[in-house]
Design a protein around this motif. Structure first.
Motif, PDB file in Angstrom:
ATOM      1  N   THR A  40       5.504  10.898 189.113  1.00  0.00           N
ATOM      2  CA  THR A  40       6.550  11.904 189.000  1.00  0.00           C
ATOM      3  C   THR A  40       7.724  11.374 188.204  1.00  0.00           C
ATOM      4  OG1 THR A  40       7.960  13.412 190.304  1.00  0.00           O
ATOM      5  CG2 THR A  40       7.671  11.182 191.149  1.00  0.00           C
ATOM      6  N   ASP A  52      12.416  21.276 176.530  1.00  0.00           N
ATOM      7  CA  ASP A  52      11.183  21.920 176.088  1.00  0.00           C
ATOM      8  C   ASP A  52      10.880  21.532 174.645  1.00  0.00           C
ATOM      9  OD1 ASP A  52      10.873  23.168 178.508  1.00  0.00           O
ATOM     10  OD2 ASP A  52      11.686  25.095 177.863  1.00  0.00           O
ATOM     11  N   ARG A  81       0.620  14.027 181.710  1.00  0.00           N
ATOM     12  CA  ARG A  81       0.708  15.256 182.502  1.00  0.00           C
ATOM     13  C   ARG A  81       2.127  15.491 183.012  1.00  0.00           C
ATOM     14  NH1 ARG A  81      -4.553  13.617 184.264  1.00  0.00           N
ATOM     15  NH2 ARG A  81      -3.721  12.571 186.115  1.00  0.00           N
ATOM     16  N   VAL A  82       2.794  14.412 183.433  1.00  0.00           N
ATOM     17  CA  VAL A  82       4.169  14.556 183.926  1.00  0.00           C
ATOM     18  C   VAL A  82       5.097  15.020 182.807  1.00  0.00           C
ATOM     19  CG1 VAL A  82       6.149  13.318 184.874  1.00  0.00           C
ATOM     20  CG2 VAL A  82       3.864  12.868 185.777  1.00  0.00           C
ATOM     21  N   GLU A 124       4.327  16.702 180.104  1.00  0.00           N
ATOM     22  CA  GLU A 124       4.045  18.093 179.751  1.00  0.00           C
ATOM     23  C   GLU A 124       4.572  19.047 180.810  1.00  0.00           C
ATOM     24  OE1 GLU A 124       0.056  17.368 177.013  1.00  0.00           O
ATOM     25  OE2 GLU A 124      -0.173  17.891 179.136  1.00  0.00           O
ATOM     26  N   ALA A 125       4.481  18.656 182.087  1.00  0.00           N
ATOM     27  CA  ALA A 125       5.016  19.494 183.158  1.00  0.00           C
ATOM     28  C   ALA A 125       6.528  19.611 183.071  1.00  0.00           C
ATOM     29  CB  ALA A 125       4.611  18.920 184.521  1.00  0.00           C
ATOM     30  N   ALA A 126       7.170  18.566 182.511  1.00  0.00           N
ATOM     31  CA  ALA A 126       8.630  18.572 182.355  1.00  0.00           C
ATOM     32  C   ALA A 126       9.063  19.300 181.082  1.00  0.00           C
ATOM     33  CB  ALA A 126       9.160  17.146 182.345  1.00  0.00           C
TER      34      ALA A 126
END
Length: 223
Positions: free
Chosen positions: A112, A121, A143-144, A146-148
């Protein structure tokens, strides 16, 4: 760019390449362990390695470096220091350079982003690790990011110990490709030969040693 023999000499002089019987963080067993922390403890070495790794991505405009803790912390910082300041999302303090952000595991073991770190973005990100064995930590960091909201442009590492076998969804480059065999425990020839795996960072063998320790046990330093 440092030549391969110069890079190897740097790692070997710092004792960062070790031989024995190890359980890696991936759970695989290997007869060789690369402990990048031992070479990165020397600031001049860390600076040179960061500059050389950053140079592999000089054709990509980057706004941030993200590294998985703990192995990627120092080299991620040095790569960020070596990168030219991004233009697309230059919202940091003037003259501060490219930010070096790290992701870490929470209490549940999930990777995380914490400590107030954030990404805009579409922000262009380079994910940096010390060693790739299976590439798992780098994939989690991607993945973290991209999620952010970040956009991962590439991934880099000091050493790819798979010999180029690992594949990512983005451009990936390592300073050194070292084809170091690793095995599931059930298929490990070192285990079959009777030696016991040491998990780097622990002074005890993982299994099979008696209470007083084993003559095959070896103390190592690692993550």
């Amino acid at each position: 760019m440092l030549k391969r023999e110069e890079l190897m000499a740097m790692f070997e002089s710092a004792g960062a390449i070790r031989h024995g019987h190890f359980e890696l963080s991936s759970g695989l067993h290997s007869g060789m362990y690369v402990q990048c922390a031992l070479v990165l403890q020397y600031p001049r070495f860390a600076e040179k390695l960061g500059q050389n790794l950053a140079s592999l991505f000089d054709d990509i405009e980057l706004d941030a470096v993200v590294s998985p803790a703990m192995g990627g912390l120092i080299i991620g910082h040095e790569v960020a220091r070596a990168l030219p300041e991004g233009k697309s999302f230059g919202d940091g303090p003037v003259g501060a350079g490219v930010p070096a952000i790290f992701v870490e595991r929470d209490a549940s073991g999930a990777m995380t982003m914490r400590r107030g770190f954030s990404l805009r973005d579409g922000q262009h990100v380079l994910v940096v690790e010390d060693v790739w064995t299976t590439g798992g930590s780098t994939r989690e960091a991607i993945r973290v990011v991209e999620a952010a909201g970040g956009r991962v442009m590439a991934a880099g590492a000091l050493i790819d110990r798979s010999g180029g076998a690992i594949e990512f969804r983005v451009t990936a480059k390592a300073l050194l490709d070292l084809a170091i065999p690793s095995y599931p425990p059930k298929d490990c020839p070192l285990c079959a030969g009777g030696s016991m795996a040491v998990k780097p960072g622990s002074r005890f063998v993982r299994a099979g040693a008696d209470a007083g320790g084993s003559g095959n046990a070896r103390t190592t330093v690692g993550r």
